[in-house]
Scaffold this motif. Structure first.
Motif, PDB file in Angstrom:
ATOM      1  N   VAL A  85     -41.080 -26.989  -6.516  1.00  0.00           N
ATOM      2  CA  VAL A  85     -42.473 -26.728  -6.850  1.00  0.00           C
ATOM      3  C   VAL A  85     -42.819 -27.495  -8.117  1.00  0.00           C
ATOM      4  O   VAL A  85     -42.055 -27.499  -9.082  1.00  0.00           O
ATOM      5  N   ALA A  86     -43.963 -28.135  -8.114  1.00  0.00           N
ATOM      6  CA  ALA A  86     -44.416 -28.865  -9.298  1.00  0.00           C
ATOM      7  C   ALA A  86     -44.792 -27.861 -10.385  1.00  0.00           C
ATOM      8  O   ALA A  86     -45.626 -26.982 -10.168  1.00  0.00           O
ATOM      9  N   THR A  87     -44.168 -27.975 -11.526  1.00  0.00           N
ATOM     10  CA  THR A  87     -44.470 -27.094 -12.647  1.00  0.00           C
ATOM     11  C   THR A  87     -45.541 -27.741 -13.515  1.00  0.00           C
ATOM     12  O   THR A  87     -45.713 -28.959 -13.495  1.00  0.00           O
ATOM     13  N   ALA A 125     -40.574 -22.448 -20.693  1.00  0.00           N
ATOM     14  CA  ALA A 125     -41.345 -22.019 -19.524  1.00  0.00           C
ATOM     15  C   ALA A 125     -42.734 -22.618 -19.643  1.00  0.00           C
ATOM     16  O   ALA A 125     -43.170 -23.001 -20.730  1.00  0.00           O
ATOM     17  N   ALA A 126     -43.420 -22.707 -18.504  1.00  0.00           N
ATOM     18  CA  ALA A 126     -44.776 -23.252 -18.503  1.00  0.00           C
ATOM     19  C   ALA A 126     -45.636 -22.454 -17.543  1.00  0.00           C
ATOM     20  O   ALA A 126     -45.180 -22.043 -16.479  1.00  0.00           O
ATOM     21  N   THR A 177     -46.559 -18.588 -13.913  1.00  0.00           N
ATOM     22  CA  THR A 177     -45.618 -19.064 -14.924  1.00  0.00           C
ATOM     23  C   THR A 177     -44.291 -19.435 -14.278  1.00  0.00           C
ATOM     24  O   THR A 177     -43.791 -18.717 -13.416  1.00  0.00           O
ATOM     25  N   PHE A 178     -43.728 -20.552 -14.725  1.00  0.00           N
ATOM     26  CA  PHE A 178     -42.462 -21.071 -14.211  1.00  0.00           C
ATOM     27  C   PHE A 178     -41.448 -21.110 -15.338  1.00  0.00           C
ATOM     28  O   PHE A 178     -41.774 -21.504 -16.459  1.00  0.00           O
ATOM     29  N   SER A 188     -40.771 -18.422 -10.472  1.00  0.00           N
ATOM     30  CA  SER A 188     -42.155 -18.265 -10.918  1.00  0.00           C
ATOM     31  C   SER A 188     -42.585 -16.807 -10.819  1.00  0.00           C
ATOM     32  O   SER A 188     -42.002 -16.021 -10.073  1.00  0.00           O
ATOM     33  N   SER A 189     -43.605 -16.476 -11.597  1.00  0.00           N
ATOM     34  CA  SER A 189     -44.183 -15.134 -11.557  1.00  0.00           C
ATOM     35  C   SER A 189     -45.677 -15.262 -11.801  1.00  0.00           C
ATOM     36  O   SER A 189     -46.152 -16.245 -12.363  1.00  0.00           O
ATOM     37  N   GLU A 190     -46.419 -14.246 -11.384  1.00  0.00           N
ATOM     38  CA  GLU A 190     -47.863 -14.231 -11.560  1.00  0.00           C
ATOM     39  C   GLU A 190     -48.238 -13.012 -12.378  1.00  0.00           C
ATOM     40  O   GLU A 190     -47.771 -11.908 -12.107  1.00  0.00           O
ATOM     41  N   THR A 191     -49.089 -13.228 -13.384  1.00  0.00           N
ATOM     42  CA  THR A 191     -49.483 -12.151 -14.286  1.00  0.00           C
ATOM     43  C   THR A 191     -50.993 -12.119 -14.414  1.00  0.00           C
ATOM     44  O   THR A 191     -51.620 -13.154 -14.644  1.00  0.00           O
ATOM     45  N   ASP A 192     -51.581 -10.929 -14.268  1.00  0.00           N
ATOM     46  CA  ASP A 192     -53.001 -10.741 -14.559  1.00  0.00           C
ATOM     47  C   ASP A 192     -53.138 -10.442 -16.043  1.00  0.00           C
ATOM     48  O   ASP A 192     -52.424  -9.582 -16.581  1.00  0.00           O
ATOM     49  N   GLN A 193     -54.039 -11.155 -16.695  1.00  0.00           N
ATOM     50  CA  GLN A 193     -54.240 -11.000 -18.126  1.00  0.00           C
ATOM     51  C   GLN A 193     -55.717 -10.761 -18.403  1.00  0.00           C
ATOM     52  O   GLN A 193     -56.577 -11.388 -17.792  1.00  0.00           O
TER      53      GLN A 193
END
Length: 190
Positions: free
Chosen positions: A15-17, A56-57, A151-152, A158-163
């Motif tokens: 996966v492209a970061t 991480a990015a 975020t990678f 990777s993970s997904e976060t609601d902010q």
């Protein structure tokens, strides 16, 4: 056997970061040490490292405005905002943030109060400093701005976060500012 014949691999596709300005996971960036020495006494953060290694990015897509975040080994992240595209010429803002505090929000009642009454106040007091809200609103209170960050890490996970976020600033010398970024985050588990 068939996967070998038809070129299918059992390995995950890479996966492209997120990358911009040459910033990428495993890379690094430097902050001018003289600039740090001259301004550090005015900042809440102290002991900032001049060299940061990116571990991480993350990337947020806000309808054509892209928020890149590069998380470092110094409990910091460099935030790069690009408007209208993901190329260097689209960059409109770059800020370095250091984590100051992390708090657990144990109840729904406290979470709702944080989002409805606290994060979007016109000003925010931290230590002996007053930070003024940057984002404007027709009313006194500004609802937090929602961001969904993908975020990678260094391992390709990777993970997904609601902010739910808000930006504040205060003036320091030489027409510079110190920024304060508040973020209430939740990660919904499947």
């Amino acid at each position: 056997m068939f996967s070998k014949l038809f070129g299918k691999s059992k390995e995950k596709a890479k996966v492209a970061t997120p990358e911009i300005m040459g910033l990428r996971i495993g890379g690094s960036f430097d902050i001018d040490p003289l600039l740090l020495r001259l301004s550090e006494s005015e900042l809440i953060t102290d002991g900032c490292a001049p060299t940061h290694i990116i571990q991480a990015a993350g990337l947020v897509d806000m309808d054509g405005t892209f928020v890149f975040r590069f998380y470092t080994d110094d409990d910091a992240f460099l935030q790069v905002i690009a408007e209208g595209g993901k190329e260097e010429h689209n960059i409109i803002d770059v800020k370095l943030f250091h984590f100051y505090d992390t708090q657990d929000i144990p109840t729904q009642e406290l979470w709702d109060d944080l989002l409805k009454n606290k994060i979007g106040q016109p000003s925010y007091q931290l230590l002996d400093h007053t930070f003024e809200r940057v984002w404007t609103s027709a009313g006194t209170y500004h609802n937090p701005v929602h961001m969904c960050e993908n975020t990678f890490d260094e391992n390709g996970e990777s993970s997904e976060t609601d902010q739910f976020t808000m930006l504040f600033e205060r003036p320091i010398s030489s027409n510079n500012t110190e920024s304060l970024f508040l973020s209430a985050e939740e990660k919904l588990e499947p």
